[in-house]
Design a protein around this motif. Structure first.
Motif, short mmCIF file in Angstrom:
data_model
loop_
_atom_site.label_atom_id
_atom_site.label_comp_id
_atom_site.label_asym_id
_atom_site.label_seq_id
_atom_site.Cartn_x
_atom_site.Cartn_y
_atom_site.Cartn_z
N VAL A 31 -6.69 -4.70 20.50
CA VAL A 31 -6.31 -5.79 19.60
C VAL A 31 -6.45 -5.35 18.14
CG1 VAL A 31 -6.94 -8.09 18.76
CG2 VAL A 31 -6.87 -7.64 21.22
N GLY A 32 -7.55 -4.69 17.83
CA GLY A 32 -7.76 -4.20 16.48
C GLY A 32 -6.70 -3.19 16.07
N LEU A 33 -6.28 -2.34 17.01
CA LEU A 33 -5.25 -1.35 16.71
C LEU A 33 -3.94 -2.02 16.30
CD1 LEU A 33 -5.57 1.39 19.50
CD2 LEU A 33 -6.00 1.65 17.06
N ILE A 34 -3.55 -3.05 17.03
CA ILE A 34 -2.28 -3.74 16.75
C ILE A 34 -2.29 -4.33 15.35
CG2 ILE A 34 -0.80 -5.67 17.43
CD1 ILE A 34 -1.76 -5.19 20.32
N VAL A 35 -3.37 -5.02 15.01
CA VAL A 35 -3.47 -5.66 13.69
C VAL A 35 -3.60 -4.61 12.59
CG1 VAL A 35 -4.82 -7.23 12.25
CG2 VAL A 35 -4.50 -7.73 14.69
N GLY A 36 -4.47 -3.63 12.80
CA GLY A 36 -4.69 -2.61 11.78
C GLY A 36 -3.46 -1.77 11.52
N ASN A 37 -2.68 -1.48 12.57
CA ASN A 37 -1.44 -0.71 12.41
C ASN A 37 -0.47 -1.40 11.46
OD1 ASN A 37 -0.32 1.79 13.54
ND2 ASN A 37 -1.33 1.15 15.41
N ASP A 38 -0.32 -2.70 11.64
CA ASP A 38 0.61 -3.45 10.81
C ASP A 38 0.16 -3.46 9.35
OD1 ASP A 38 2.96 -5.26 10.59
OD2 ASP A 38 1.44 -6.72 10.00
N ILE A 39 -1.13 -3.68 9.14
CA ILE A 39 -1.66 -3.71 7.76
C ILE A 39 -1.48 -2.36 7.09
CG2 ILE A 39 -3.74 -4.01 6.36
CD1 ILE A 39 -4.77 -5.94 8.52
N GLY A 40 -1.82 -1.29 7.80
CA GLY A 40 -1.69 0.06 7.23
C GLY A 40 -0.25 0.43 6.93
N ALA A 41 0.68 0.05 7.82
CA ALA A 41 2.10 0.38 7.60
C ALA A 41 2.67 -0.39 6.42
CB ALA A 41 2.90 0.08 8.87
N ARG A 42 2.25 -1.64 6.26
CA ARG A 42 2.70 -2.42 5.10
C ARG A 42 2.29 -1.73 3.79
NH1 ARG A 42 3.98 -8.02 5.97
NH2 ARG A 42 3.80 -8.60 8.18
N LEU A 43 1.06 -1.23 3.78
CA LEU A 43 0.58 -0.55 2.59
C LEU A 43 1.32 0.77 2.37
CD1 LEU A 43 -1.38 -0.36 0.23
CD2 LEU A 43 -3.07 0.63 1.79
N ALA A 44 1.60 1.49 3.47
CA ALA A 44 2.27 2.78 3.37
C ALA A 44 3.64 2.67 2.71
CB ALA A 44 2.41 3.41 4.76
N ASN A 45 4.34 1.56 2.98
CA ASN A 45 5.66 1.37 2.41
C ASN A 45 5.62 1.12 0.91
OD1 ASN A 45 7.26 1.78 4.65
ND2 ASN A 45 7.18 -0.34 5.32
N ARG A 46 4.43 0.87 0.37
CA ARG A 46 4.28 0.66 -1.07
C ARG A 46 3.73 1.90 -1.78
NH1 ARG A 46 3.29 -4.15 1.50
NH2 ARG A 46 4.22 -6.02 0.55
N VAL A 47 3.54 2.97 -1.00
CA VAL A 47 2.96 4.20 -1.55
C VAL A 47 3.98 5.32 -1.46
CG1 VAL A 47 1.09 5.87 -1.31
CG2 VAL A 47 0.66 3.46 -0.83
N ASP A 48 4.12 6.15 -2.50
CA ASP A 48 5.10 7.23 -2.45
C ASP A 48 4.59 8.40 -1.62
OD1 ASP A 48 4.41 8.30 -5.87
OD2 ASP A 48 3.35 8.75 -4.02
N THR A 65 -13.62 -1.31 15.46
CA THR A 65 -13.22 0.09 15.66
C THR A 65 -11.70 0.21 15.69
OG1 THR A 65 -15.23 0.52 16.94
CG2 THR A 65 -13.41 2.07 17.21
N GLY A 66 -11.05 -0.72 16.40
CA GLY A 66 -9.60 -0.70 16.47
C GLY A 66 -8.94 -0.96 15.13
N LEU A 67 -9.49 -1.89 14.36
CA LEU A 67 -8.95 -2.18 13.03
C LEU A 67 -8.99 -0.93 12.14
CD1 LEU A 67 -10.38 -5.73 12.20
CD2 LEU A 67 -7.96 -5.10 12.30
N ALA A 68 -10.13 -0.25 12.16
CA ALA A 68 -10.27 0.95 11.33
C ALA A 68 -9.29 2.04 11.78
CB ALA A 68 -11.71 1.46 11.40
N GLY A 69 -9.21 2.25 13.10
CA GLY A 69 -8.29 3.27 13.61
C GLY A 69 -6.84 2.89 13.39
N GLY A 70 -6.53 1.61 13.60
CA GLY A 70 -5.16 1.16 13.42
C GLY A 70 -4.70 1.22 11.97
N PHE A 71 -5.59 0.87 11.05
CA PHE A 71 -5.24 0.90 9.63
C PHE A 71 -4.88 2.31 9.18
CE2 PHE A 71 -6.46 1.50 5.17
CZ PHE A 71 -5.62 0.57 4.57
#
Length: 258
Positions: A216-233, A10-16
């Motif tokens: 824990v899922g939020l912390i990991v998912g946030n980082d993954i989602g933000a990395r992707l966001a920086n590659r999207v206009d 749940t945290g991974l999904a929300g964090g991403f």
């Protein structure tokens, strides 16, 4: 163990979604808590508010800062004041509402945000090029955005990030990436503590293993989602946000009807 794993998912999904769209994870957490944990609406909102107290968006903020996004301190102060006041009022109001009322209110809230995003006129490239990185915003406008975000957070158990981003970008014309950066930095301030306490007193929360997994899922998912966001206009992020808000509204409408 199952509760911990379900919480992590749940945290991974929300964090991403939080890191990708630059919003606090509450909106997604409520939906994913209902979908993945099978939580009742009040409990899902309680899980969301408690899980947002720790600073889970630090890695996402770092990714946005690396791309030059900034969050003016005066904006944060005014937004936080409005958010705290609105959050307490919203949380107490939620204690008098049924699950169905909360679900339909959540659907209406999402549809309003969706409409604001869809109807927003895209700025011309020349205007965007010459626009200041930090527009000069009146404190009253920021206070209203914070107040409405806090009300939505307390009443619906969300982080208020969607309302903050939409209020800043669609209404106050702040650049999309900067609006998302401000929303993420605002989520570092434990503005959900008063609302979370109201929910906790009512018994609307989940066992600690589930909450720990969500965090824990939020912390990991946030980082993954933000990395992707920086590659999207910016245009792609705008479309993604519209799609995400629409999907949440459809799912919660289906739950309210079932």
């Amino acid at each position: 163990m199952l509760g911990l794993l379900a919480g992590i998912g749940t945290g991974l999904a929300g964090g991403f979604t939080s890191g990708l769209l630059g919003v606090s994870p509450g909106g997604g957490l409520v939906v994913f808590s209902v979908l993945l944990l099978g939580a009742e609406q009040h409990v899902a909102q309680g899980i969301s508010l408690v899980a947002q107290i720790p600073p889970t968006s630090l890695s996402a903020i770092k990714r946005y800062a690396e791309k030059g996004s900034r969050s003016p301190l005066p904006w944060l102060v005014v937004l936080a004041i409005g958010f705290l006041a609105g959050g307490v009022v919203g949380a107490y109001a939620a204690s008098f509402a049924s699950s169905k009322v909360l679900q339909w209110t959540y659907v209406a809230y999402l549809l309003i945000l969706d409409a604001m995003l869809v109807l927003r006129r895209e700025r011309k490239e020349t205007d965007e090029h010459h626009a200041p990185v930090s527009p000069d915003l009146h404190w009253a406008a920021l206070l209203i955005v914070g107040l409405l975000a806090g009300l939505s957070s307390g009443f619906m158990g969300i982080g208020g990030g969607l309302a903050t981003v939409v209020g800043l970008s669609a209404v106050l014309r702040v650049p999309q990436h900067q609006a998302q950066m401000v929303s993420l930095v605002l989520s570092l301030i434990p503005t959900t503590i008063p609302s979370a306490w109201v929910y906790w007193q009512q018994g609307w929360s989940s066992p600690w293993p589930v909450l720990a997994g969500v965090i824990v899922g939020l912390i990991v998912g946030n980082d993954i989602g933000a990395r992707l966001a920086n590659r999207v206009d910016r245009a792609a992020l705008h479309v993604t946000m519209v799609f995400f808000v629409s999907a949440m509204a459809i799912y919660m409408a289906w739950k309210a009807l079932s």
